[in-house]
Design an enzyme around this catalytic site. Structure first.
Site, short mmCIF file in Angstrom:
data_model
loop_
_atom_site.label_atom_id
_atom_site.label_comp_id
_atom_site.label_asym_id
_atom_site.label_seq_id
_atom_site.Cartn_x
_atom_site.Cartn_y
_atom_site.Cartn_z
N LEU A 168 -15.58 -32.50 30.22
CA LEU A 168 -16.63 -31.55 30.14
C LEU A 168 -16.81 -31.20 28.68
CD1 LEU A 168 -16.17 -28.98 33.09
CD2 LEU A 168 -18.24 -30.36 32.59
N VAL A 193 -26.52 -24.48 31.97
CA VAL A 193 -25.99 -25.92 32.30
C VAL A 193 -24.55 -26.06 31.62
CG1 VAL A 193 -28.01 -27.31 32.62
CG2 VAL A 193 -26.90 -27.34 30.25
N GLU A 194 -23.58 -26.87 32.01
CA GLU A 194 -22.20 -27.04 31.69
C GLU A 194 -21.60 -25.58 31.69
OE1 GLU A 194 -20.92 -29.57 31.44
OE2 GLU A 194 -22.12 -31.18 30.56
N GLY A 195 -21.67 -24.84 32.90
CA GLY A 195 -21.18 -23.59 32.81
C GLY A 195 -22.17 -22.40 32.43
N ARG A 252 -20.12 -29.71 26.47
CA ARG A 252 -20.08 -28.41 25.90
C ARG A 252 -19.90 -28.52 24.31
NH1 ARG A 252 -15.63 -26.56 30.37
NH2 ARG A 252 -17.14 -25.92 31.86
#
Length: 812
Positions: free
Chosen positions: A372, A497-499, A376
């Site tokens: 990830l 997105v991505e958390g 990020r």
């Protein structure tokens, strides 16, 4: 009075022992001698009870058996009750990724020699050639208005160019046909494309972020790499990765998708595999993907793999045409990149399609957590950096071109508050990108990349909003002339997105940072488990070291506070860097001490007190950002403009730390504790102020004129020189203004004073020549510029159906 003086002396000596981090025995001897010497001035220190207290303190410090009995063993039992048990997912996260400079900052006493040795990455000749060649060629092919409002997709020739030129294989090793660029180069590629088209940049970044390519490179078997990586690098396969589900977004560990080990048929043969049903949402490139990475929970009810039914999270690589796969539908995320759902019903996947093979069964969460970092730390900050830099270049130019009340709008102080923040923010984003990608070149720092994702996208949100404020009606009227609105529309995508950003800030940054970056906490948490002499001895060692660390950081922070920072010694860098590094050194000690005290007083409740956790995360993040700004400024050519941008960005960063700490101290459950910490660490108030009005005015003026920072930021983005293009129009107009501005100002002044007259531009220009205000050549250039200026300020008009552009706005 002598008692008070003795207590003060003993307290200062104790603080000095911890400040200097003296060895345990030497510190104990000095403490005991000071105590006894204090007894010569005040008999109370030699009272039998006082001597028993002294002996007890020395026994705790020097005798491990006594310390374990009276301190560490009771502490371990109490902390076991306070701290929630670690879940399997949290334990896997501890093993995933690495740490970098953010861990040094958390220690409270970073090694500035180590920081001084950090060299930011630069592009290799091969990478630079790609950025200047293929990336520029791709950017020239892109028309975001056409993509977004007409095609709802990129043209086929653009897709083919992306595939043919290796854009989908930026991270794939060269032996498999990929480009194998550095993290910094990947960021530069994505951000330059993003400066032209969000749709194209997202389409390029996803295969190079969390997805089959990265997972295969890191974990794939030789057979998997040999087959899939060349096909991915050549663009013969378009990948996507299915992680999020309708009820499992940021909480990816709660994915409900279920696979069951069984036997089935694959390519005409019976084999061991997995029967999988799943429902994924919001998957970028899913509608056009030919191969799908999937994360799911695996179960083995018939023990075909051995004992144990629950096998944990796994990742598999699934061809999109397998029976049971449903693919092709689209979501509408507000931008025209391909994004859609993935569903599967009883899809049979042979074991050979598990990424890494059966050896990686149950290790899916660790694999995902480590991978990830690319999304990020590289892709989303790259999008944000592009937005910030384009805001600097276009809004700065617009603020100089657009005039109100006889002057450029960029000279109004109200506007300068916004444009100064755009200037400082864009500088920070470029610095942050360079720093984070340098860390990624050394590993996968999960905490720092979470910081990067949150703070880069939030900074983008703030800067683009400021840009829209400055543009006013020019920014909100949609059409092919608008260079800001489509970027504005993509902000919710980047922060989601991505958390999701709220959870990234309130749960992840400090939640992970405290465990991953603290010198002792992770090992202590692991030492909570198990019993026996060896476990207790290990915990005692860690706990006593942790206490020493806490007293040390508290003493450093308090002594640096009472001395106004004068006790701090930082000798690295030039005078500019040293001034700011001394402040960072002090704030690091304050942060480390505050974090430790919060952990001790709140324990496991800190995990639930998300606002407090978020403020600690903000402070930690801004320490990293300040380091990035200093390092970037050090490695750029020295200029006054660069120093002013760095000064503003640093003051913004420290102001954010001040705000976070002040709010934390105000809201600690023990209010007296918060007041005490603020008094101890900042007895004279916060030492670094936010940017003052003079600095804001200077940056507000700088963003409108050519300067070294503008030139550096221009190199990272694509600026068209086509006067019919959205950004090209304002760029051409701005460059023309720079050429004629002196004569244009003479022209405007003469008009305002009535020296020249006329009912239209041509008559005014002729009058300027007649009155000898300008030569004929100068008047022609001024008139040509003014036509460009007027054209630059126009917004698009459409027919009644908002379909065809129909400008036809006559100039008065």
């Amino acid at each position: 009075m002598s008692t008070l003086i003795s207590i003060i002396v003993l307290s200062l000596v104790t603080a000095g022992i911890f400040y200097l981090q003296l060895p345990r025995r030497r510190g104990a001897v000095i403490f005991a001698l000071t105590w006894l010497l204090a007894g010569t001035a005040e008999d109370a220190f030699l009272h039998p009870v006082a001597l028993i207290v002294l002996l007890a303190i020395l026994a705790v410090v020097l005798h491990s058996g006594f310390r374990r009995m009276v301190l560490s063993k009771p502490a371990r039992k109490a902390l076991q009750k306070m701290m929630p048990p670690m879940s399997a997912t949290e334990k896997e996260a501890l093993d995933a990724g690495t740490t970098w400079w953010e861990k040094d900052l958390f220690s409270g006493k970073p090694d500035w020699n180590q920081f001084d040795a950090i060299e930011l990455s630069s592009l290799t000749e091969r990478e630079q050639a790609f950025v200047d060649g293929e990336v520029d060629e791709l950017c020239a092919m892109l028309d975001e208005w056409d993509i977004h409002h007409h095609r709802k997709d990129m043209p086929e020739e653009v897709w083919q160019f992306i595939k043919d030129k290796g854009f989908l294989g930026l991270i794939i090793p060269e032996e498999y046909g990929g480009l194998h660029f550095s993290p910094y180069a990947q960021s530069r590629v994505v951000s330059k494309i993003a400066s032209r088209s969000t749709v194209a940049s997202v389409s390029v970044m996803v295969p190079n972020s969390l997805g089959p390519g990265e997972l295969l490179v890191k974990y794939g078997t030789k057979e998997q790499c040999d087959y899939w990586l060349p096909r991915l690098a050549r663009g013969e396969e378009i990948p996507c990765f299915g992680l999020t589900s309708p009820e499992a977004g940021s909480d990816a560990g709660a994915i409900p998708d279920r696979g069951v080990v069984c036997r089935g048929e694959y390519k005409g043969e019976e084999t061991l595999g997995i029967r999988l049903s799943f429902s994924k949402r919001w998957i970028t490139l899913a509608p056009v993907a030919t191969v799908v990475g999937l994360a799911f929970k695996l179960y083995d009810p018939d023990s075909l793999l051995g004992e144990g039914e629950e096998r944990g999270i796994c990742c598999a690589l699934v061809p999109a045409d397998l029976p049971g796969m449903e693919i092709g539908r689209r979501h509408n995320p507000g931008a025209a990149f391909m994004n859609g759902p993935l569903t599967g019903k009883d899809v049979f996947i042979p074991m050979e399609l598990l990424i890494g093979g059966q050896d990686y069964i149950g290790r899916g969460w660790q694999m995902l957590a480590e991978c990830l970092g690319a999304g990020r730390g590289i892709s989303l900050p790259a999008l944000s950096t592009a937005a910030g830099e384009m805001s600097y270049l276009t809004v700065g130019a617009f603020a100089r071109i657009r005039r109100q009340f006889g002057i450029e709008v960029g000279k109004f102080e109200g506007v300068q508050e916004a444009t100064a923040e755009i200037a400082g923010g864009a500088y920070m984003l470029e610095a942050y990108r360079a720093f984070v990608t340098r860390g990624l070149a050394d590993g996968a720092p999960s905490v720092m990349t979470a910081m990067a994702k949150y703070h880069a996208t939030e900074t983008m949100r703030r800067l683009v909003n400021h840009g829209m404020d400055v543009l006013g009606g020019r920014g909100i009227q949609l059409g092919p002339r608008n260079f800001m609105a489509l970027v504005y529309q993509t902000i919710p995508i980047a922060i989601t997105v991505e958390g999701a950003n709220i959870l990234t800030r309130s749960m992840m940054i400090f939640g992970q940072g405290a465990i991953r970056c603290h010198p002792y906490l992770a090992d202590e948490l692991l030492a909570f488990e198990g019993e026996g002499e060896e476990v207790e001895a290990r915990f005692d060692e860690l706990f006593s070291a942790h206490l020493g660390h806490t007293f040390s950081t508290f003493s450093r922070a308090a002594l640096l506070g009472v001395s106004g920072g004068l006790l701090g010694k930082v000798e690295q860098g030039d005078s500019f860097s040293r001034r700011w590094l001394k402040q960072l050194d002090r704030y690091c000690a304050v942060f480390a001490a505050t974090a430790d005290i919060a952990l001790v007083t709140l324990g496991g409740d800190l995990k639930r007190r998300e606002m407090l956790s978020a403020r600690l995360g903000d402070a930690h993040s801004q320490l990293v950002i300040a380091c990035a700004i200093i390092k970037y400024r050090q490695q750029q050519p020295v200029s006054e403009a660069g120093d002013l941008h760095a000064e503003y960005a640093l003051r913004q960063s420290f102001a954010a730390i001040n705000e976070a700490l002040a709010a934390l101290y105000r809201n600690m459950p023990q209010r007296w504790m918060g007041r005490l910490l603020k008094l101890k660490f900042f007895p004279y108030g916060f030492p670094v102020a936010a940017p003052d009005d003079d600095l804001i005015r200077k940056l507000g003026n700088l963003i409108m004129v050519p300067n070294p920072v503008r030139e550096a930021l221009s190199e990272a983005v694509y600026i068209s020189d086509d006067p019919e293009d959205a950004t090209g129009r304002i760029n051409v107009t701005y460059q023309r203004l720079l050429e004629v501005e002196r004569h244009y100002n003479l022209f405007l002044e003469a008009e305002a004073k009535g020296v020249i007259s006329g009912s239209n531009l041509d008559e005014l220009a002729a009058s300027a020549v007649e009155k000898k205000v300008l030569t004929a050549e100068q008047a022609q250039k001024v008139a040509d510029y003014d036509r460009l200026r007027y054209e630059c300020l126009l917004t698009d008009a459409f027919d009644r159906q908002l379909d065809k552009v129909d400008i036809r706005i006559a100039r008065p």
